[in-house]
Design a protein around this motif. Structure first.
Motif, PDB file in Angstrom:
ATOM      1  N   UNK A 189      -1.781  15.876  -9.476  1.00 53.10           N
ATOM      2  CA  UNK A 189      -1.608  17.329  -9.479  1.00 53.10           C
ATOM      3  C   UNK A 189      -0.410  17.760 -10.308  1.00 53.10           C
ATOM      4  N   UNK A 190       0.580  16.888 -10.412  1.00 52.71           N
ATOM      5  CA  UNK A 190       1.783  17.206 -11.198  1.00 52.71           C
ATOM      6  C   UNK A 190       1.629  16.765 -12.653  1.00 52.71           C
ATOM      7  N   UNK A 191       0.453  16.272 -13.009  1.00 55.32           N
ATOM      8  CA  UNK A 191       0.231  15.852 -14.394  1.00 55.32           C
ATOM      9  C   UNK A 191       0.596  14.407 -14.644  1.00 55.32           C
ATOM     10  N   UNK A 192       0.836  13.640 -13.579  1.00 53.40           N
ATOM     11  CA  UNK A 192       1.178  12.222 -13.737  1.00 53.40           C
ATOM     12  C   UNK A 192      -0.066  11.385 -13.431  1.00 53.40           C
ATOM     13  N   UNK A 193      -0.930  11.283 -14.419  1.00 54.31           N
ATOM     14  CA  UNK A 193      -2.202  10.568 -14.210  1.00 54.31           C
ATOM     15  C   UNK A 193      -2.096   9.101 -14.591  1.00 54.31           C
ATOM     16  N   UNK A 194      -1.042   8.759 -15.332  1.00 57.35           N
ATOM     17  CA  UNK A 194      -0.881   7.372 -15.782  1.00 57.35           C
ATOM     18  C   UNK A 194      -0.274   6.579 -14.633  1.00 57.35           C
ATOM     19  N   UNK A 195      -1.135   6.070 -13.764  1.00 54.00           N
ATOM     20  CA  UNK A 195      -0.688   5.444 -12.521  1.00 54.00           C
ATOM     21  C   UNK A 195      -0.966   3.957 -12.525  1.00 54.00           C
ATOM     22  N   UNK A 196      -0.049   3.218 -11.914  1.00 56.79           N
ATOM     23  CA  UNK A 196      -0.275   1.801 -11.646  1.00 56.79           C
ATOM     24  C   UNK A 196      -0.085   1.586 -10.149  1.00 56.79           C
ATOM     25  N   UNK A 197      -0.978   0.834  -9.536  1.00 54.17           N
ATOM     26  CA  UNK A 197      -0.873   0.575  -8.100  1.00 54.17           C
ATOM     27  C   UNK A 197      -0.628  -0.922  -7.883  1.00 54.17           C
ATOM     28  N   UNK A 198       0.374  -1.248  -7.051  1.00 54.52           N
ATOM     29  CA  UNK A 198       0.712  -2.645  -6.746  1.00 54.52           C
ATOM     30  C   UNK A 198       0.029  -3.079  -5.460  1.00 54.52           C
ATOM     31  N   UNK A 199      -0.548  -4.258  -5.472  1.00 58.30           N
ATOM     32  CA  UNK A 199      -1.154  -4.840  -4.270  1.00 58.30           C
ATOM     33  C   UNK A 199      -0.675  -6.285  -4.130  1.00 58.30           C
ATOM     34  N   UNK A 200      -0.689  -6.784  -2.895  1.00 58.09           N
ATOM     35  CA  UNK A 200      -0.307  -8.184  -2.638  1.00 58.09           C
ATOM     36  C   UNK A 200      -1.481  -8.905  -1.991  1.00 58.09           C
ATOM     37  N   UNK A 201      -1.764 -10.121  -2.480  1.00 60.46           N
ATOM     38  CA  UNK A 201      -2.845 -10.923  -1.899  1.00 60.46           C
ATOM     39  C   UNK A 201      -2.260 -12.243  -1.374  1.00 60.46           C
ATOM     40  N   UNK A 202      -3.143 -13.065  -0.828  1.00 59.09           N
ATOM     41  CA  UNK A 202      -2.758 -14.378  -0.263  1.00 59.09           C
ATOM     42  C   UNK A 202      -1.757 -14.224   0.887  1.00 59.09           C
ATOM     43  N   UNK A 203      -2.119 -13.400   1.842  1.00 59.71           N
ATOM     44  CA  UNK A 203      -1.269 -13.204   3.021  1.00 59.71           C
ATOM     45  C   UNK A 203      -1.585 -14.262   4.074  1.00 59.71           C
ATOM     46  N   UNK A 204      -0.675 -14.499   5.017  1.00 54.49           N
ATOM     47  CA  UNK A 204      -0.947 -15.480   6.073  1.00 54.49           C
ATOM     48  C   UNK A 204      -2.247 -15.159   6.811  1.00 54.49           C
ATOM     49  N   UNK A 205      -2.969 -16.222   7.179  1.00 52.56           N
ATOM     50  CA  UNK A 205      -4.305 -16.054   7.769  1.00 52.56           C
ATOM     51  C   UNK A 205      -4.263 -15.270   9.074  1.00 52.56           C
ATOM     52  N   UNK A 206      -3.174 -15.416   9.850  1.00 51.22           N
ATOM     53  CA  UNK A 206      -3.163 -14.793  11.168  1.00 51.22           C
ATOM     54  C   UNK A 206      -3.237 -13.267  11.087  1.00 51.22           C
ATOM     55  N   UNK A 207      -2.961 -12.704   9.903  1.00 51.57           N
ATOM     56  CA  UNK A 207      -3.026 -11.242   9.755  1.00 51.57           C
ATOM     57  C   UNK A 207      -4.471 -10.747   9.657  1.00 51.57           C
ATOM     58  N   UNK A 208      -5.390 -11.651   9.332  1.00 52.09           N
ATOM     59  CA  UNK A 208      -6.798 -11.267   9.227  1.00 52.09           C
ATOM     60  C   UNK A 208      -7.032 -10.185   8.187  1.00 52.09           C
TER      61      UNK A 208
END
Ligand code: SF4
Length: 398
Positions: A179-198
């Protein structure tokens, strides 16, 4: 900086003929990184140089960083530089900085060394900091790209990570930024988390894809000592994901995002065509970069140096007019070759075939870890999973 951008926008829409300049065009060669160390809380996995603060000392930070800038602006190492190619506010949590100070930093730096018209100017943000006012103020300051720390959409995972935002705040932040004109976005994600978190990685990938950001950064969780996670692992309260699941989630992301039109252009980074990160790509090309702020790194040619890590130590040194550099090194030919190979192989540009001994390269290709075309060797996703080991084997260090 903002001045240059505003001027260039005006020029691009005017019909008044521009005067013909006899000067050669400026070379915008240096990439600028500003480390903003402040965070509301330390995330459970994070070993970055941060300072946990309820209130961010924005004015003090900006004064110090501008003092450090003045020092380097006059320094012989940057004497030949004519302009800045990209700017990156990283952290820490730069979105906790007063947007007025972001604007002041960019204006002063840009008035002393021009920032290229249309330069990529990125600010890292956490979703809870993205208000309508903040997004508009960043945009007015000259920021044109925001990297948002998402990590997961699972509330229990976010709580385990000590994240300070909710899953619902992510799409809200994305909408506010757009909405503010900032369309150039990058989103950070994390994978390979401990199994107990499901954790449902496939489900999180679907949710992040639904936001249609043009750039995504995906990082495998690593356990660092001196972090809450490191202590949990030491006490047997958490176990890192086994290598098989790490590989499975990495490859699932590769296939899913490729099918969605993203180019996996670097081991951790995906972009829609034309939306690859220009600042980070400069590091992988070994372009010159100047880092300001605690723990920031800099490099030009074969010389590199790094700042005092802690906010207090860095700040005191700058205030006293002392050097904030904690160490420096000059790469010799061997380490430069190894680094060039590592940087090349981590991207889909690859490295020249001559950089890898023929017998070693033959093994890589046979194993499905690399392909050779147009005189370049490029790692496959299976090769990227072994990047460190492959570079070591090519350099005869395995
Ligand atoms: S917000 Fe980012 S820099 Fe701050 S503690 Fe969390 S992961 Fe580290």
């Amino acid at each position: 900086m903002a001045v240059l951008c505003r001027v260039s926008r005006r020029l691009s829409t005017t019909r008044v003929p521009l005067p013909v300049s006899r000067s050669p065009p400026l070379l915008f060669g240096v990439h600028l990184y500003l480390h903003v160390p402040f965070c509301a809380r330390r995330c459970s996995y994070c070993d970055f140089a941060i300072a946990v603060r309820r209130e961010t000392p924005s004015r003090e930070y900006a004064d110090r960083v501008l003092a450090e800038w003045s020092h380097w602006r006059r320094h012989e190492r940057w004497a030949g530089e004519q302009g800045i190619a990209t700017v990156y506010f990283g952290g820490g949590t730069p979105s906790r900085l007063d947007p007025g100070e972001v604007a002041r930093i960019l204006d002063i730096i840009g008035s002393e060394l021009p920032i290229a018209p249309g330069a990529e100017i990125t600010l890292e943000a956490n979703p809870e900091d993205v208000t309508d006012d903040a997004a508009r103020a960043w945009q007015r300051a000259g920021v044109n790209r925001v990297s948002l720390g998402v990590q997961s959409f699972d509330p229990s995972v976010l709580a385990w990570m000590h994240r300070t935002h909710t899953a619902a705040q992510v799409p809200e932040a994305v909408a506010r930024l757009r909405g503010a004109g900032l369309a150039e976005l990058s989103l950070d994600m994390i994978y390979a988390l401990p199994a107990h978190l499901g954790r449902d990685w496939r489900g999180d990938l679907a949710q992040v894809l639904a936001l249609e950001a043009p750039h995504l950064s995906l990082y495998g969780l690593t356990v660092e000592s001196h972090t809450p996670l490191g202590r949990w692992v030491d006490r047997g309260q958490a176990s890192p994901a086994p290598d098989e699941r790490y590989a499975e989630e990495f490859l699932l992301a590769h296939a899913t995002l490729n099918a969605a039109g993203y180019r996996h252009y670097e081991v951790s980074n995906y972009g829609k065509p034309g939306h690859e990160a220009r600042h980070n790509s400069a590091y992988w090309r070994r372009a010159p970069y100047l880092g300001l702020g605690p723990s920031a790194h800099s490099a030009t040619g074969d010389l590199r140096w790094w700042n005092l890590r802690e906010w207090a130590a860095w700040s005191l040194a700058i205030e006293a007019g002392d050097s904030a550099v904690a160490g420096e090194e000059r790469l010799d030919a061997t380490s430069r070759g190894l680094e060039d190979l590592y940087l090349g192989l981590r991207t889909d540009a690859g490295a020249g075939v001559g950089a890898v001994p023929a017998a070693v390269l033959g093994n890589w290709v046979e194993a499905g870890w690399a392909v050779v075309a147009d005189g370049r060797v490029r790692l496959t996703p299976e090769g990227w999973l072994r990047l460190d080991a492959l570079v070591a084997s090519a350099g005869g260090r395995d």
